[in-house]
Design a protein around this motif. Sequence first.
Motif, mmCIF file in Angstrom:
data_model
loop_
_atom_site.group_PDB
_atom_site.id
_atom_site.type_symbol
_atom_site.label_atom_id
_atom_site.label_comp_id
_atom_site.label_asym_id
_atom_site.label_seq_id
_atom_site.Cartn_x
_atom_site.Cartn_y
_atom_site.Cartn_z
ATOM 1 N N VAL A 332 -21.906 14.596 22.983
ATOM 2 C CA VAL A 332 -20.814 13.824 23.580
ATOM 3 C C VAL A 332 -21.303 13.109 24.836
ATOM 4 N N LEU A 333 -22.071 13.808 25.648
ATOM 5 C CA LEU A 333 -22.608 13.206 26.865
ATOM 6 C C LEU A 333 -23.523 12.025 26.538
ATOM 7 N N ARG A 334 -24.295 12.151 25.472
ATOM 8 C CA ARG A 334 -25.197 11.070 25.066
ATOM 9 C C ARG A 334 -24.432 9.833 24.623
ATOM 10 N N MET A 335 -23.410 10.010 23.784
ATOM 11 C CA MET A 335 -22.701 8.868 23.223
ATOM 12 C C MET A 335 -21.572 8.360 24.106
ATOM 13 N N TYR A 336 -21.068 9.204 24.996
ATOM 14 C CA TYR A 336 -19.958 8.814 25.861
ATOM 15 C C TYR A 336 -20.293 9.143 27.318
ATOM 16 N N PRO A 337 -21.348 8.531 27.869
ATOM 17 C CA PRO A 337 -21.760 8.853 29.242
ATOM 18 C C PRO A 337 -20.677 8.487 30.247
ATOM 19 N N PRO A 338 -20.351 9.391 31.164
ATOM 20 C CA PRO A 338 -19.303 9.107 32.149
ATOM 21 C C PRO A 338 -19.655 7.960 33.094
ATOM 22 N N VAL A 339 -20.947 7.796 33.398
ATOM 23 C CA VAL A 339 -21.393 6.749 34.333
ATOM 24 C C VAL A 339 -22.298 5.785 33.582
ATOM 25 N N ALA A 340 -22.049 4.483 33.717
ATOM 26 C CA ALA A 340 -22.810 3.484 32.968
ATOM 27 C C ALA A 340 -24.147 3.167 33.620
ATOM 28 N N PHE A 341 -24.144 3.023 34.935
ATOM 29 C CA PHE A 341 -25.386 2.636 35.608
ATOM 30 C C PHE A 341 -25.375 3.086 37.057
ATOM 31 N N THR A 342 -26.551 3.067 37.642
ATOM 32 C CA THR A 342 -26.710 3.320 39.067
ATOM 33 C C THR A 342 -27.607 2.219 39.620
ATOM 34 N N ALA A 343 -27.939 2.297 40.888
ATOM 35 C CA ALA A 343 -28.751 1.232 41.485
ATOM 36 C C ALA A 343 -29.716 1.814 42.505
ATOM 37 N N ARG A 344 -30.807 1.097 42.734
ATOM 38 C CA ARG A 344 -31.795 1.445 43.743
ATOM 39 C C ARG A 344 -32.275 0.159 44.424
ATOM 40 N N GLU A 345 -32.748 0.302 45.659
ATOM 41 C CA GLU A 345 -33.324 -0.825 46.392
ATOM 42 C C GLU A 345 -34.834 -0.628 46.488
ATOM 43 N N ALA A 346 -35.594 -1.641 46.093
ATOM 44 C CA ALA A 346 -37.060 -1.555 46.137
ATOM 45 C C ALA A 346 -37.528 -1.480 47.588
ATOM 46 N N THR A 347 -38.361 -0.504 47.894
ATOM 47 C CA THR A 347 -38.872 -0.342 49.257
ATOM 48 C C THR A 347 -40.260 -0.962 49.436
ATOM 49 N N GLU A 348 -40.826 -1.464 48.347
ATOM 50 C CA GLU A 348 -42.103 -2.166 48.400
ATOM 51 C C GLU A 348 -42.210 -3.065 47.182
ATOM 52 N N ASP A 349 -43.138 -4.005 47.197
ATOM 53 C CA ASP A 349 -43.356 -4.825 46.015
ATOM 54 C C ASP A 349 -43.805 -3.930 44.866
ATOM 55 N N LEU A 350 -43.330 -4.214 43.666
ATOM 56 C CA LEU A 350 -43.700 -3.409 42.515
ATOM 57 C C LEU A 350 -43.730 -4.274 41.262
ATOM 58 N N VAL A 351 -44.204 -3.689 40.168
ATOM 59 C CA VAL A 351 -44.297 -4.401 38.896
ATOM 60 C C VAL A 351 -43.441 -3.668 37.872
ATOM 61 N N LEU A 352 -42.531 -4.413 37.225
ATOM 62 C CA LEU A 352 -41.660 -3.870 36.189
ATOM 63 C C LEU A 352 -41.785 -4.732 34.948
ATOM 64 N N HIS A 353 -42.079 -4.119 33.823
ATOM 65 C CA HIS A 353 -42.235 -4.846 32.564
ATOM 66 C C HIS A 353 -43.176 -6.043 32.725
ATOM 67 N N GLY A 354 -44.232 -5.841 33.519
ATOM 68 C CA GLY A 354 -45.240 -6.881 33.693
ATOM 69 C C GLY A 354 -44.864 -7.972 34.679
ATOM 70 N N ARG A 355 -43.732 -7.846 35.345
ATOM 71 C CA ARG A 355 -43.275 -8.857 36.309
ATOM 72 C C ARG A 355 -43.272 -8.290 37.729
ATOM 73 N N ARG A 356 -43.631 -9.135 38.685
ATOM 74 C CA ARG A 356 -43.651 -8.718 40.093
ATOM 75 C C ARG A 356 -42.232 -8.761 40.651
#
Length: 469
Positions: A332-356
């Motif tokens: 139930v938790l997997r298919m009906y998650p109570p929270v959809a998303f969260t957020a974070r702030e980058a504290t340094e330059d980083l690479v995600l999925h090959g992008r800066r």
Amino acid sequence: MRHGFVAGRCELSSPSMQALTNLLFQLPQKETHRDGIPILPGGLPLVGHAPFNIGSPLTFLRNAASKVGPLFWTKNMGGWSLVCMGEPGFELLKNRVTSSEFIREQAPDFIGDSLLSRDGVPHRNLRSAMSGAFTPRGLTSSGAAAISAEVIEASVASLPQQGPFSLLAETQKLALDIIFRIMGIDRSELDAWNRNYRDFVMGALPVRIDLPFSPARRASRGRRWLDARLASLISAARGKPDMKGTLAALLAARDEEGNALGDADLIQNLRLLALAGHETSASVMAWLGIVLAQRPDLWEKLRDESMAAPGLPRSPEELKRHPFAEALFREVLRMYPPVAFTAREATEDLVLHGRRVRRGTMITVPIGAYGYDPAFFPEPENFDPSRWMGRRVPPSAIETAAFGGGPHFCLGYHLAWVEVVQFATAFARELTRRGVRPQLAPGAAPPKLRHLPFGQPPKKTRLELVRAA
């Protein structure tokens, strides 16, 4: 035989949401990329993509990722946010190159200076002092698990005998009752606590206009009432060394440096984590009941397991007697998650999925989407508790992503686990005693997952109890 669960399937393949996403990509836009990363088409003046992200954010974001890839920009009233899908997004929750402290500035009245908005040593010290009370053994030794079982048995026994009813309304009341009881709040005050808590959560809304009867004014009033009562509870509990419950356990706790929690820290975190945290448990319990109402095969398995047990589990050892109830909780938790998303702030330059990605970027991590990722869950649109049965190792971090990850993994995870297994067991035992089983009320369509803001079933969804065969 494997059964497909139609409500889960509809959520991710909603024709209306798919059509809406396709429409967005047909709208003209001046900019297509920002810092070399795609901008999701269709943002509206002033409000950006916010209107399309309301209600079904997981469907919206997954459809968007299928069009532009796992990394893309969205815009809302607060500015630009970078959405990072897949495992690289989950890695950000470890806070090695990101921070959660921005939350304090965005929601100072609602979040405040709590665990959710602290990082580094301050967070580690506070969490080390609080975490013991919320482990399975801590919940047992403090008496919280026993209190939870007592409240759940009484609440399930009082479910309506006849006529359709909202299970969500019932689970919201019992989950809040559990929180209040383990904090040592007298039953006679529950209505006042509930009323002021409902006012307090208005502070989560992005409306800051302080006018009479406005959400901001109600939230401020509710917070003052809660803080005053929490301070009084803490003061009274300090004079009761034999008191049971989570509040007593927190008062006895010490951090890594041997320091006790101060009143300010206790108030900040009890107000948010203990009170607001009940919404997730209430949601999962309600979805579990709705699933059982549509799946007689699952109901029979839960009934057999629950009736074979001597009662509701109150310790880690007793939880082991309820593997199917736990599997239902996790699915139930997997298919009906109570929270959809969260957020974070980058504290340094980083690479995600090959992008800066530049330092200071706000990044959205769709924690609710991992449960639908076929890389982790084969046939993710099928509701299949057997995927959790007979496992020799506990769930991985990403398999419990619905409760977050890294240092900010939800402190109330184990409490929710205990509560939902207890609820599933009590629900099956009580209805079996009555000779009935749950089903959706006549004319009710299988509900779809919506986040407003929590992933709860619609309040209009009704169950009824019918004579068992």
